[in-house]
Design a protein around this motif. Structure first.
Motif, PDB file in Angstrom:
ATOM      1  N   LEU A   1       0.715  -1.050   0.060  1.00 46.37           N
ATOM      2  CA  LEU A   1       0.031   0.108   0.019  1.00 46.37           C
ATOM      3  C   LEU A   1       0.827   1.265  -0.057  1.00 46.37           C
ATOM      4  CD1 LEU A   1      -2.539  -1.049   2.820  1.00 46.37           C
ATOM      5  CD2 LEU A   1      -3.041  -1.031   0.324  1.00 46.37           C
TER       6      LEU A   1
ATOM      7  N   LYS B   1       0.346   5.664   0.139  1.00 48.63           N
ATOM      8  CA  LYS B   1      -0.184   6.943   0.751  1.00 48.63           C
ATOM      9  C   LYS B   1       0.362   8.286   0.493  1.00 48.63           C
ATOM     10  CE  LYS B   1      -3.921   8.715   3.836  1.00 48.63           C
ATOM     11  NZ  LYS B   1      -5.038   8.416   2.989  1.00 48.63           N
TER      12      LYS B   1
ATOM     13  N   GLU C   1      -6.403  -0.053   2.181  1.00 49.17           N
ATOM     14  CA  GLU C   1      -5.937   1.347   2.377  1.00 49.17           C
ATOM     15  C   GLU C   1      -5.194   1.435   3.655  1.00 49.17           C
ATOM     16  OE1 GLU C   1      -9.310   3.959   2.320  1.00 49.17           O
ATOM     17  OE2 GLU C   1     -10.432   2.868   4.036  1.00 49.17           O
TER      18      GLU C   1
ATOM     19  N   ARG D   1      -5.681   4.065   6.643  1.00 49.58           N
ATOM     20  CA  ARG D   1      -6.484   4.805   7.340  1.00 49.58           C
ATOM     21  C   ARG D   1      -5.991   5.617   8.250  1.00 49.58           C
ATOM     22  NH1 ARG D   1     -10.571   4.574  11.176  1.00 49.58           N
ATOM     23  NH2 ARG D   1      -9.734   2.457  12.014  1.00 49.58           N
TER      24      ARG D   1
END
Length: 380
Positions: free
Chosen positions: A14, A16, A56, A58
């Motif tokens: 992942l 971000k 994701e 979070r």
């Protein structure tokens, strides 16, 4: 050598994209969460807590603080809670309660250094019988200080340049050799390539004399056990395990240099045996992190945006005797296992999960957080 079918792979799971610059990432033990600290564009401090889900990352908490954060450690956190120690660009050492999302005032707040706290490392909060919870800080002012955050906001040990000496920026610090209530050492690395090992073995005297010591001579127990120069600035230091008698430690440096020292045997003249690995893709080695579940595996993260995985192999004999009968250590070798390019910018922070084999989190100067997994580590 590891055959191709058993060779680990470094995979991004992942990522971000952020609008802040992250300088340190740390897993919160016993959870699927990690904390990231850094600076907002307006130079204020950013503290974020993320929870890992399948699809994701979070954000479960975010706090803005007056001072930008440069470094962080959970090493001295008690087992009953999660307490994060941060070092700021203004020189402050603060401890935050992550169970409250770092809301409210810090649990501990001290002006640790005259300017930037470059690095911090802690130990002692989670183990029983391995000494008190302490945090070591390294500053741009050239000082290394050791803090017991249960006490007043003054260091229990300070290692500072002598009057008249040139001040070297201290970039890295690590605590280790904490295998009982008496032993503890602090490693410090400097911008000119100096590495110093400070011995805190006088723990009993240090504890008894804390108050008088603070009032008089803060250098009374500053014992340099060993020192060397690796010719390039030292960006990171880490013991392979802080809670055992010194076994080995790494120093990551400018100019693609990664050093591993065998600390089991110290020769009276030659010190610790060591080896030097020059990364094939020349760049700064920002740090090296030993795998918690196998201390002979380590990941180096670099200014070229890469993570490189190595395994340390011990020699057939770890010590021999010199011509005078003194024991001296023998360095092993490093085997390159795998490498992966994760970013176009330097990977400035990396942390292994203490709970799940191969899981890691890292940050880079492209303002991205990445969670990844290294496969096949159980076969190493």
């Amino acid at each position: 050598m590891v055959d191709a079918q058993r060779r680990p792979q470094i995979l991004e799971h992942l990522n971000k994209s952020l609008t802040v610059t992250i300088h340190a990432t740390r897993w919160i033990p016993g959870t699927a969460r990690f904390v990231a600290v850094g600076t907002y564009p307006r130079s204020t401090g950013c503290l974020q807590i993320y929870e890992l889900s399948e699809a994701e990352l979070r954000a479960s908490a975010e706090r803005e603080r007056p001072d930008g954060f440069k470094c962080a450690t959970l090493g001295a956190s008690p087992s009953s809670s999660s307490q994060l120690a941060t070092g700021s660009f203004s020189g402050r050492l603060q401890v935050w309660d992550l169970e409250r999302g770092a809301a409210g005032a810090p649990l501990f707040d001290a002006q640790a250094h005259a300017s930037i706290v470059n690095a911090a490392d802690g130990f002692g909060g989670r183990a029983v019988g391995y000494g008190p919870p302490e945090i070591a800080t390294a500053g741009r002012d050239g000082a290394v200080r050791v803090w017991d955050v249960r006490q007043a906001d003054a260091p229990v040990a300070a290692f500072e340049p002598a009057d008249g000496d040139s001040v070297r920026d201290c970039w890295a610090v690590a605590i280790g050799n904490s295998f009982n209530d008496e032993e503890r050492c602090v490693l410090a690395g400097y911008d000119n390539g100096d590495i110093k090992l400070f011995d805190l073995r006088a723990n009993k005297a240090r504890r008894r004399m804390t108050r008088a010591w603070r009032a008089h001579d803060a250098h009374a127990f500053a014992v340099v056990r060993w020192e060397t120069n690796v010719k390039n600035g030292v960006c990171g230091l880490q013991f392979d395990r802080p809670d055992i008698s010194m076994n080995k430690f790494t120093a990551s440096c400018l100019e693609s240099q990664l050093h591993v020292f065998d600390a089991r045997t110290q020769h009276p003249q030659h010190g610790f045996a060591g080896l030097t690995e020059k990364l094939a893709r020349g760049t700064t080695v920002w740090g090296a992190a030993h795998l918690p579940q196998n201390r002979d595996v380590l990941a180096a993260h670099t200014g070229g945006g890469e993570v490189a995985l190595y395994r340390y192999r011990y020699p057939d004999q770890r010590r021999v005797k010199d011509q005078d009968g003194c024991e001296m250590g023998v360095a092993g070798s490093l085997e390159a296992l795998s490498h992966a390019s994760l970013s176009s910018q330097p990977v400035n922070s990396f942390d292994w999960s203490p709970d799940r084999l191969g899981l890691f989190v890292c940050s880079a100067f492209d303002q991205c957080l990445r969670v990844g997994i290294v496969t096949k580590l159980e076969k190493i």
